[in-house]
Design a protein around this motif. Structure first.
Motif, short mmCIF file in Angstrom:
data_model
loop_
_atom_site.label_atom_id
_atom_site.label_comp_id
_atom_site.label_asym_id
_atom_site.label_seq_id
_atom_site.Cartn_x
_atom_site.Cartn_y
_atom_site.Cartn_z
N SER A 9 0.84 -1.20 0.00
CA SER A 9 0.00 0.00 0.00
C SER A 9 0.87 1.25 0.00
O SER A 9 2.04 1.23 0.43
CB SER A 9 -0.92 0.02 1.23
OG SER A 9 -0.17 0.25 2.41
N SER A 10 0.32 2.35 -0.48
CA SER A 10 1.06 3.60 -0.52
C SER A 10 1.48 4.05 0.88
O SER A 10 2.58 4.57 1.08
CB SER A 10 0.23 4.69 -1.20
OG SER A 10 -1.03 4.85 -0.54
N LYS A 11 0.61 3.81 1.85
CA LYS A 11 0.93 4.19 3.23
C LYS A 11 2.12 3.39 3.75
O LYS A 11 3.06 3.96 4.34
CB LYS A 11 -0.29 3.98 4.13
CG LYS A 11 -0.05 4.33 5.59
CD LYS A 11 -1.31 4.10 6.42
CE LYS A 11 -1.06 4.42 7.89
NZ LYS A 11 -2.30 4.19 8.71
N ASP A 12 2.10 2.07 3.54
CA ASP A 12 3.21 1.23 4.01
C ASP A 12 4.49 1.53 3.25
O ASP A 12 5.59 1.51 3.82
CB ASP A 12 2.85 -0.25 3.87
CG ASP A 12 1.88 -0.73 4.94
OD1 ASP A 12 1.87 -0.13 6.03
OD2 ASP A 12 1.14 -1.70 4.69
N PHE A 13 4.37 1.80 1.96
CA PHE A 13 5.57 2.12 1.18
C PHE A 13 6.20 3.41 1.71
O PHE A 13 7.43 3.50 1.86
CB PHE A 13 5.20 2.29 -0.29
CG PHE A 13 6.39 2.36 -1.20
CD1 PHE A 13 6.95 1.21 -1.73
CD2 PHE A 13 6.96 3.58 -1.53
CE1 PHE A 13 8.06 1.27 -2.57
CE2 PHE A 13 8.07 3.66 -2.36
CZ PHE A 13 8.62 2.49 -2.88
N PHE A 14 5.37 4.40 2.00
CA PHE A 14 5.88 5.67 2.51
C PHE A 14 6.54 5.50 3.88
O PHE A 14 7.62 6.05 4.15
CB PHE A 14 4.75 6.69 2.60
CG PHE A 14 5.18 8.04 3.09
CD1 PHE A 14 5.70 8.99 2.22
CD2 PHE A 14 5.07 8.38 4.44
CE1 PHE A 14 6.12 10.23 2.68
CE2 PHE A 14 5.48 9.62 4.90
CZ PHE A 14 6.00 10.55 4.02
N ASN A 15 5.89 4.71 4.76
CA ASN A 15 6.36 4.60 6.14
C ASN A 15 7.50 3.59 6.32
O ASN A 15 8.33 3.75 7.23
CB ASN A 15 5.20 4.18 7.05
CG ASN A 15 4.18 5.28 7.24
OD1 ASN A 15 4.53 6.47 7.20
ND2 ASN A 15 2.93 4.91 7.41
N LYS A 16 7.58 2.56 5.47
CA LYS A 16 8.51 1.47 5.75
C LYS A 16 9.53 1.19 4.63
O LYS A 16 10.55 0.54 4.89
CB LYS A 16 7.73 0.18 6.04
CG LYS A 16 6.88 0.27 7.30
CD LYS A 16 6.25 -1.07 7.63
CE LYS A 16 5.48 -1.01 8.94
NZ LYS A 16 4.92 -2.33 9.33
#
Length: 475
Positions: A247-254
């Motif tokens: 997900s875009s959120k996980d890619f950004f955060n991790k």
């Protein structure tokens, strides 16, 4: 008329091993303080082991002392070689009270000594009898068996177990010592049942553990040299990560904070896909398959792994299948009415029956390799029950019954003779000539058609009963 007296032959050779005074080979096994010497006869060793046949040939440089041929095998322990030498002389192998580690050592030693019969037996024994121990020591086992070309069956078992239930493997304390090639083989697999972002987290942790110069886990404190080392370590893995499934959120955060270990082109392409939904320029790997476990009240993921491996052994078409367990029937939900039962399971193909024993941790059941196949009779508003009693061994050989203990120890009972499976108007389950029968919440187990009993008692009361169809997923 031919008569064979193998029992007395084995006994006589056992005495030859124990009391011989004409031996001409000494084998020293073990190392440091844990060594032991064994006396043997070159003629018997040559006859029983291709390894010793070559080692004792004139072309092999043997170390001799006073006419005695000397062998040293520091990589084989004394308990393991005790089992081997008895097998060589007598054809007997007794694994009662032998530790699981020593059984694994026996597998390795039998491969080295080219004892093919013993090797095949021990490999099957580990899968059939030591499943719980294998699943608790997958890193250790894979580190050993991945080096054995003949050990494909056990390698496949370990990989399938990990793919079906990866979290215990990746979070084990041994995971950081996992060999790179083994980890890479897992990351390549489409059937690794894990979220891609979780796999990325484990990959990063593993990569950091391989680099002694990285002394902190805070990526914000990484030096350029740290990133270069991490990139070099993880470079073989990157092309097998399904970044487009994160997900875009996980890619950004991790993932974003580790962008220095990715190529700029890949990073920008994934960001463009996730943020602007553009078509990927890099090859987009398919999402990984994962086992969708039913909402079972009886079995857990580990049970599914073990049963799937047994079903796969019975599958004459392909050893590459995965299996989806689809709930068809549950006693507490659907009732123990036999008409209702058959309306749920009839014509659904291969199936697994599972029963949780009341006031016990025991789970028993059976694999119906042919499925239930009865015709509905509208005149009587019921199924045409007849007495199905198939005594053709070819039709019965793939059925099996089983029991699970508290720690996933499994007992598999194989069909021997008589009836593999029957069903009629007086029972819901009937494997064998009474080996496992069940109806109305109670059942019995009386060994007749299968090679061993699944319970130590003859009757039982069920806490719950479930039937699952077995659907093949080709990979």
């Amino acid at each position: 008329m031919r008569t064979e007296f193998y029992s007395s032959l084995s006994q006589n050779f056992s005495q030859l091993l124990e009391d011989a005074d004409d031996y001409n080979v000494t084998i020293k096994v073990g190392e440091n303080q844990n060594t032991q010497e064994f006396r043997a006869h070159s003629t018997i060793l040559r006859a029983r082991s291709p390894y010793f046949k070559s080692a004792l040939s004139n072309q092999w440089a043997n170390k001799k002392k006073d006419g005695m041929i000397l062998f040293t095998k520091p990589n084989i322990s004394s308990p393991v070689f005790t089992l081997i030498i008895k097998y060589i002389y007598t054809g007997i192998l007794d694994l009662t009270n032998v530790s699981s580690s020593d059984i694994l050592g026996l597998l390795v030693a039998s491969d080295e000594l080219i004892l093919e019969e013993l090797f095949k037996h021990v490999q099957n024994y580990l899968i059939e009898k030591e499943a719980a121990w294998l699943n608790q020591n997958l890193v250790k086992v894979l580190l050993i068996v991945s080096k054995l070309a003949s050990c494909k069956q056990l390698q496949d078992y370990c990989y399938e177990s990990i793919c079906t239930d990866p979290e215990p493997f990746f979070t084990s304390k041994e995971f950081p010592i996992l060999d790179k090639d083994i980890f890479l083989e897992l990351v390549k697999r489409d059937d690794l049942g894990i979220k891609e972002i979780d796999l990325w987290d484990h990959l990063i942790k593993w990569g950091i553990s391989q680099i002694p110069t990285i002394i902190q886990n805070d990526v914000k404190k990484f030096t350029d040299a740290n990133f270069r080392d991490l990139k070099k370590t993880l470079d073989p893995f990157i092309s097998h990560i399904r970044f487009y499934e994160i997900s875009s959120k996980d890619f950004f955060n991790k993932v974003r904070q580790y962008r220095k270990i990715l190529s700029l082109e890949l990073f920008e392409d994934v960001m463009s896909y996730l943020m602007a939904e553009t078509e990927p320029q890099y090859k987009r790997l398919p999402a990984r398959l994962s086992i969708n476990l039913p909402e079972s009240k009886i079995i857990r993921r580990r049970h599914v792994v073990i049963l799937s491996n047994w079903i796969r052994q019975m599958d004459s078409i392909s050893t590459k299948n995965k299996y989806k367990f689809q709930l068809l029937y549950r006693g507490s939900r659907d009732g123990y009415n036999i008409n209702t039962f058959y309306s749920k399971v009839n014509g659904q193909g291969q199936a697994i029956a599972t029963i949780k024993i009341q006031n016990s941790e025991k789970i028993i059941g059976g694999f119906n390799a042919s499925g239930w196949n009865w015709n509905y009779n509208p005149n009587y508003n019921s199924y045409n029950y007849g007495y199905y009693n198939n005594r053709n061994p070819d039709n019965n050989k793939n059925h099996f019954i089983f029991s699970f203990g508290e720690n996933y120890e499994i007992k598999i009972c194989k069909f021997v003779s008589g009836t593999g499976l029957y069903y009629g108007n007086n029972c819901m389950l009937a494997f064998g000539d009474g080996d496992l029968t069940f109806s109305g919440g109670t059942g019995s187990c009386n060994q007749r058609s299968y090679d061993q009993p699944i319970l130590d008692v003859n009757s039982f009361v069920a806490e719950e009963m479930e039937i699952f169809s077995i659907q093949k997923i080709m990979i």
